[in-house]
Design an enzyme around this catalytic site. Structure first.
Site, short mmCIF file in Angstrom:
data_model
loop_
_atom_site.label_atom_id
_atom_site.label_comp_id
_atom_site.label_asym_id
_atom_site.label_seq_id
_atom_site.Cartn_x
_atom_site.Cartn_y
_atom_site.Cartn_z
N GLU A 1 0.85 -1.20 0.00
CA GLU A 1 0.00 0.00 0.00
C GLU A 1 0.89 1.25 0.00
O GLU A 1 2.03 1.20 0.46
CB GLU A 1 -0.90 -0.11 1.24
CG GLU A 1 -1.93 0.91 1.53
CD GLU A 1 -2.89 1.32 0.44
OE1 GLU A 1 -2.44 1.64 -0.68
OE2 GLU A 1 -4.09 1.42 0.74
N ASP A 2 0.37 2.34 -0.54
CA ASP A 2 1.16 3.58 -0.58
C ASP A 2 1.26 4.24 0.78
O ASP A 2 2.34 4.59 1.25
CB ASP A 2 0.59 4.55 -1.63
CG ASP A 2 -0.91 4.83 -1.47
OD1 ASP A 2 -1.54 4.27 -0.55
OD2 ASP A 2 -1.44 5.62 -2.27
N ASP B 1 -3.31 6.20 6.51
CA ASP B 1 -3.69 7.49 7.08
C ASP B 1 -4.64 7.21 8.25
O ASP B 1 -4.20 6.94 9.36
CB ASP B 1 -4.33 8.28 5.94
CG ASP B 1 -4.61 9.73 6.27
OD1 ASP B 1 -4.09 10.23 7.26
OD2 ASP B 1 -5.37 10.38 5.52
N PHE C 1 -0.57 16.46 3.63
CA PHE C 1 -0.99 15.78 2.41
C PHE C 1 0.19 15.72 1.44
O PHE C 1 0.76 16.75 1.08
CB PHE C 1 -2.18 16.49 1.76
CG PHE C 1 -2.82 15.63 0.71
CD1 PHE C 1 -3.71 14.62 1.06
CD2 PHE C 1 -2.50 15.80 -0.63
CE1 PHE C 1 -4.27 13.79 0.10
CE2 PHE C 1 -3.05 14.98 -1.60
CZ PHE C 1 -3.94 13.97 -1.23
N ARG D 1 1.54 11.66 -9.69
CA ARG D 1 1.93 10.27 -9.39
C ARG D 1 3.32 9.96 -9.95
O ARG D 1 4.01 9.08 -9.47
CB ARG D 1 0.94 9.28 -10.01
CG ARG D 1 -0.46 9.30 -9.40
CD ARG D 1 -1.24 8.09 -9.90
NE ARG D 1 -2.67 8.20 -9.64
CZ ARG D 1 -3.27 7.87 -8.50
NH1 ARG D 1 -2.57 7.43 -7.50
NH2 ARG D 1 -4.59 7.99 -8.36
P1 IMP Z 1 -6.98 5.81 4.89
O1 IMP Z 1 -8.16 4.92 4.64
O2 IMP Z 1 -7.39 7.10 5.56
O3 IMP Z 1 -5.84 5.13 5.64
O4 IMP Z 1 -6.44 6.32 3.51
C1 IMP Z 1 -5.77 5.56 2.65
C2 IMP Z 1 -5.80 6.11 1.26
O5 IMP Z 1 -6.03 7.53 1.21
C3 IMP Z 1 -4.44 5.90 0.66
O6 IMP Z 1 -4.33 4.63 0.05
C4 IMP Z 1 -4.34 7.04 -0.32
O7 IMP Z 1 -4.90 6.68 -1.56
C5 IMP Z 1 -5.16 8.15 0.30
N1 IMP Z 1 -4.30 9.11 1.02
C6 IMP Z 1 -4.20 9.28 2.35
N2 IMP Z 1 -3.30 10.25 2.66
C7 IMP Z 1 -2.83 10.70 1.47
C8 IMP Z 1 -1.85 11.70 1.11
O8 IMP Z 1 -1.23 12.39 1.93
N3 IMP Z 1 -1.64 11.86 -0.22
C9 IMP Z 1 -2.27 11.13 -1.19
N4 IMP Z 1 -3.18 10.19 -0.90
C10 IMP Z 1 -3.45 9.97 0.43
#
Ligand code: IMP
Length: 174
Positions: free
Chosen positions: A98-99, A102, A151, A164
């Site tokens: 996963e990238d 958050d 972000f 990207r």
């Molecule tokens: P979560 O469900 O809040 O953990 O969010 C996960 C997804 O939100 C990641 O896989 C990203 O696609 C997107 N995301 C969360 N933070 C960022 C950021 O700082 N930049 C770009 N995408 C983000």
């Protein structure tokens, strides 16, 4: 219309490459017989490509596309699977790639649905983690970098589908 923002580099391309190499070594040490990497599209495609090429052992790959409902900078935790895996996970040593984690809601959902497919082991590798935003306790075995609540874009991560392709991680600002 395209908007251009000022970019502040948070993690350089060289630092990313060094960290990805050591993550690959850690994964190999834990799984000398090989792993099945599950890439979460789109954001993890660059991380997956570099991680897979640094893995000294056997690695098979599969891809899953998800979209988290919410605004462009905030996840709502409602996850939709847009493209499912091509192959089953039964008996495999699976690593979700996963990238960024958050709130943790996307990964929590993914870990649940993939665990139900009976892999032998299920672990997660995330390039980035923002622990201050966590809404749910989640286990991530391999974390590249822990960052503040900003972000970020680049190295696969987007803002409205842009950035990207940057080879580094940057914080965007006006
Ligand atoms: P979560 O469900 O809040 O953990 O969010 C996960 C997804 O939100 C990641 O896989 C990203 O696609 C997107 N995301 C969360 N933070 C960022 C950021 O700082 N930049 C770009 N995408 C983000």
């Amino acid at each position: 219309m395209l908007r251009y923002f000022a970019m502040n580099i948070l993690i350089s391309a060289d630092d990313i490459q060094r960290r990805v190499r050591s993550l690959a070594q850690e994964i190999h040490d834990d799984h000398p017989n090989g792993v099945h990497l599950v890439c979460v599209l789109k954001g993890a495609f660059v991380f997956l490509a570099d991680l897979a090429r640094q893995l000294p052992g056997v690695a098979t790959l599969d891809f899953l596309a998800v979209s988290s409902y919410g605004t462009s900078t905030q996840s709502s935790g409602q996850v939709q699977v847009l493209k499912d895996l091509d192959a089953g996970l039964e008996g495999r040593d699976v690593i979700i790639v996963e990238d960024i984690v958050d709130t943790g809601l996307t990964l929590h959902y993914l870990q649940d649905i993939l665990r139900a497919r009976a892999p032998r082991t299920l672990q997660t590798a995330c390039l980035l983690s923002k622990p201050s935003k966590r809404k749910i306790d989640i286990k991530v075995e391999y974390v590249g970098f822990t960052i503040e609540d900003k972000f970020v874009v680049g190295y696969g991560l987007d803002y409205a589908e842009q950035y990207r392709n940057l080879p580094y991680i940057a914080v965007i600002g006006d």
